[in-house]
Design an enzyme around this catalytic site. Structure first.
Site, PDB file in Angstrom:
ATOM      1  N   ASN A  55      20.381  54.427  -1.065  1.00 22.22           N
ATOM      2  CA  ASN A  55      20.279  53.432  -2.132  1.00 22.22           C
ATOM      3  C   ASN A  55      21.592  52.653  -2.184  1.00 22.22           C
ATOM      4  OD1 ASN A  55      21.769  55.684  -3.113  1.00 22.22           O
ATOM      5  ND2 ASN A  55      21.453  54.973  -5.196  1.00 22.22           N
ATOM      6  N   CYS A  57      24.103  52.482  -4.105  1.00 18.17           N
ATOM      7  CA  CYS A  57      25.329  53.189  -4.496  1.00 18.17           C
ATOM      8  C   CYS A  57      25.685  54.326  -3.553  1.00 18.17           C
ATOM      9  CB  CYS A  57      25.196  53.720  -5.928  1.00 18.17           C
ATOM     10  SG  CYS A  57      25.070  52.416  -7.174  1.00 18.17           S
ATOM     11  N   GLU A  59      24.513  57.362  -3.123  1.00 19.16           N
ATOM     12  CA  GLU A  59      24.416  58.785  -3.449  1.00 19.16           C
ATOM     13  C   GLU A  59      23.099  59.413  -2.997  1.00 19.16           C
ATOM     14  OE1 GLU A  59      22.951  56.885  -7.344  1.00 19.16           O
ATOM     15  OE2 GLU A  59      24.318  56.443  -5.703  1.00 19.16           O
TER      16      GLU A  59
END
Length: 753
Positions: A55, A57, A59
């Site tokens: 994704n 970000c 994570e």
């Protein structure tokens, strides 16, 4: 690497991807890196495909078209501020509950597509994590950059993920493992064993199928109870998993928790240290929100400071929030300058939250009519750079003293009573305030991520903060060490590398000092407050310097026809072979058009000499559309142009940037290897100029005989091309489209498609 470009007859250096990545990160914090080998070595379901990304970000890393719901625990509630010990039983209990909650959410969630929903049910990935690690370290008196901090973070992460997998295995015993578990059981259990070995600090030989080795937990730096719990959960997770399998393919991530961290009353987000003791968050709708670290008080108390000392230190950091007691700007001095009680009260109401004391003195807070009674004109009040305090007669020293008293120094360095040995406990990601010098070294961020990563199913969304004066070599070192530490992803941010950033630790007056922009650096973003934007843009603009060309210089010259109009392109080059000037000549086109082309070429040349990247010019002016336009004759790779400028910058991009994305015919050495080999054997699907001439000389009869068709034409037909030449752009890439034909290069059809 080096290669010889036979088309230009000189040796050029190909783009070095590594240097380009490091330069991009240094300039604008993009791109973040993901390490494919490490990600897939810890992949629990490789039988269903590789993990190709994450994704935004970074994570959540799993198979394409899957999803998971995130949840984060506030570690502040699982840490005893009096004993400075982790509440192990509470943390394990909360982990069990939230693993079950997230498992239920898989059934309740709504997904954007049928495929995502189906795969999410089949793998049932979860995203449990935590926030506020920086707070508990500060409260415990543990510096973020210390072995003790690494061991504590690793142990907490181990307990969270191990307990979650154990709970997942228990649920599998009741409800069954996730549908895709059986085919991936061997690989998933291998990953579980590697997690367990990291908790036990196993020897290198004990890990299975790892190219680099993870960091473990140093049991000498944390309590025995914490080490025992961090290991015991993995014993249970592996034992139960071997018996029942697992209900979930993944269970944990470390999300950024930026917004929810505020809602959860966290001082720090994810595994981040604090950004600054006092910071200002930029709001999407405009303005700033003042955030003061609430952990400082308790940390000082645990370090042995008295209540009076703590109060003095806190006021030094965040200010008094009032003019009462201020030695320079106070109620009496303002009354002498014409302020009434009502106006002073308006100012007092703002002082507890303002970024800088000058922000409280403006026409919006005091009223325009009152400001005019002080002798200020409408033009002054509307000027973004107008400083009311300065115009009222206060000196720069008086304003600075008042600012430190009212708004605080925003740092703990130099505070009364503070001991030097305690300063590392309060170090933050950036220098604090206008005068702060201390900050956490960027490699400490990498080490912290390395301590946590072996115990997280997914990855860690975190920023490696670097100072404004960090070098490109520092960026390269962060990237390389991150891979060696077996991180799955890394993202860094050099302070001030973007003209707008969500968190700031200093006011606009000194913003230009930290936002240093090197010569030739791109400026691709503007900011909100007009005074800040004006200050920075002017700073950058006046630093631009012209790079002059050598008196005797080389270059290239090209002659071609665009839509029947003859065009000459000539360039002048620097010593390194990069272009510094462009000449465009169309001597038959009349004074006006010729003059416009010449003036445009001068402007483009000036832009190159003042540092504008050639890529920007090429991307901007290719595909511009105006007459003259049409087929191109005389260029080996460009066969059609939508305008003169389109041709000029396609040609320059092809010659200097080795761009082939907008050319029509690639050279043989630019084709994929398979195509190049077939070209050598006489079966290239894309024919060069000499093939066009050969086709033109070939018999026009559609009934081919053994010697009547060229090998290029026969090869083109085997690839689906008709072998005909486009009547518009002369391309040989003409294919059948129903009962008609269409040119793949310029789109010209035979009339019915």
């Amino acid at each position: 690497r080096w290669r010889t470009d036979e088309n230009k007859g000189r040796t050029v250096r190909a783009r070095d991807l590594w240097d380009k990545i490091n330069m991009s990160s240094w300039k604008s914090a993009d791109p973040g890196l993901q390490f494919d080998t490490t990600i897939n070595e810890w992949h629990t379901c490789p039988k269903d495909g590789r993990i190709n990304g994450s994704n935004p970000c970074s994570e959540y890393m799993f198979l394409d078209d899957t999803a998971c719901n995130l949840a984060s625990l506030n570690l502040g509630y699982f840490f005893d501020a009096d004993t400075c010990e982790v509440k192990i039983d509470d943390l394990q209990h909360a982990t069990r509950l939230w693993t079950m909650v997230l498992e239920i959410s898989v059934l309740m969630a709504q997904f954007p597509s049928k495929k995502v929903a189906q795969l999410s049910y089949e793998f049932r990935t979860l995203g449990l994590g935590y926030a506020n690690l920086g707070k508990i370290l500060m409260v415990a008196g543990i510096p973020y950059d210390s072995p003790e901090a690494l061991a504590l973070a690793g142990a907490i992460s181990s307990i969270l993920t191990g307990e979650s997998y154990a709970t997942s295995a228990e649920m599998a015993g009741e409800l069954g493992a996730f549908p895709k578990y059986k085919r991936n059981a061997k690989d998933m259990l291998r990953v579980m064993r590697n997690h367990r070995r990291a908790a036990y600090n196993a020897s290198d030989a004990d890990y299975e199928d790892l190219t680099t080795l993870p960091m473990g937990i140093d049991r000498t730096k944390v309590s025995d109870a914490l080490v025992q719990a961090a290991r015991e959960v993995w014993d249970r997770a592996l034992e139960l998993g071997e018996e029942h399998g697992y209900r979930n393919a993944q269970v944990s991530v470390i999300a950024p928790t930026g917004t929810i961290g505020l809602v959860m009353d966290c001082d720090t987000t994810g595994v981040e240290p604090d950004f600054a003791i006092v910071k200002f968050k930029k709001l999407a709708g405009g303005g700033y929100f003042k955030i003061v670290n609430q952990s400082v008080q308790r940390a000082l108390q645990n370090l042995g400071y008295s209540e009076e000392q703590v109060d003095d230190i806190e006021k030094y950091c965040k200010g008094h929030g009032s003019l009462i007691g201020c030695p320079t700007i106070n109620k009496q001095s303002l009354q002498e300058k014409g302020f009434g009680a009502a106006e002073i009260e308006k100012i007092e109401q703002q002082l507890d939250t303002v970024f800088d004391i000058s922000f409280a003195f403006n026409k919006w807070s005091l009223g325009e009519d009152f400001c005019k009674t002080l002798g200020f004109t409408a033009e002054q009040l509307d000027d973004p750079s107008f400083d009311m305090l300065k115009e009222l007669g206060y000196t720069a020293k008086e304003i600075e003293t008042a600012n430190d008293y009212v708004c605080g120094t925003m740092m703990i360095e130099g505070a009364p009573h503070i001991k030097d040995e305690h300063l590392p406990v309060f170090d933050c990601a950036n220098k604090c305030g206008r005068k702060g010098q201390r900050y956490i070294h960027h490699m400490a961020h990498v080490r912290m991520m390395a301590a946590v990563q072996p115990f997280i199913s997914g990855a860690i969304s975190k920023t490696v903060n670097m100072p404004a004066d960090a070098a490109i070599e520092d960026v390269a070192d962060v990237h390389m060490q991150s891979w060696k530490f077996m991180l799955k992803a890394i993202a860094l941010y050099r302070d001030g590398s973007k003209l707008s950033q969500p968190l700031n630790s200093t006011n606009s007056e000194s913003l230009d000092e930290i936002m240093l922009v090197g010569e030739g650096e791109d400026i691709d973003e503007t900011v909100g407050p007009k005074e800040i934007q004006k200050e920075i843009v002017e700073k950058v603009y006046h630093r631009a310097q012209r790079r002059r060309l050598p008196k005797k210089r080389r270059g290239i010259a090209r002659e071609a026809h665009v839509g029947g109009h003859k065009v000459f392109i000539r360039t002048g080059e620097y010593e390194d072979g990069s272009p510094g000037e462009i000449f465009i000549d169309m001597y038959k086109e009349g004074a006006s058009f010729k003059g416009l082309m010449n003036c445009f070429a001068v402007m483009a040349s000036k832009a190159l000499q003042y540092g504008m990247p050639l890529e920007e010019l090429v991307d901007t002016f290719t595909f511009t559309r105006f007459d003259p336009a049409g087929p191109v004759q005389g260029h080996e790779s460009i066969k059609y142009a939508t305008s003169i400028l389109d041709y000029v910058f396609r040609s320059i991009g092809y010659d200097y940037l080795e761009r082939t994305d907008f050319v029509h015919v690639k050279a043989v050495d630019e084709l994929p290897e398979s195509d190049a080999q077939s070209s050598e054997s006489g079966s290239s699907p894309i024919a060069p100029d000499n093939a066009v001439m050969e086709v033109q000389q070939a018999p026009t009869s559609k009934t081919s005989n053994s010697g009547g068709e060229s090998v290029q034409m026969r090869a083109a037909k085997t690839q689906g091309y008709t072998g005909e030449q486009c009547t518009n752009c002369n391309s040989m890439r003409v294919k059948r489209n129903g009962s008609c034909t269409v040119c793949e290069d310029c789109g010209t059809t035979s009339g019915c498609s």
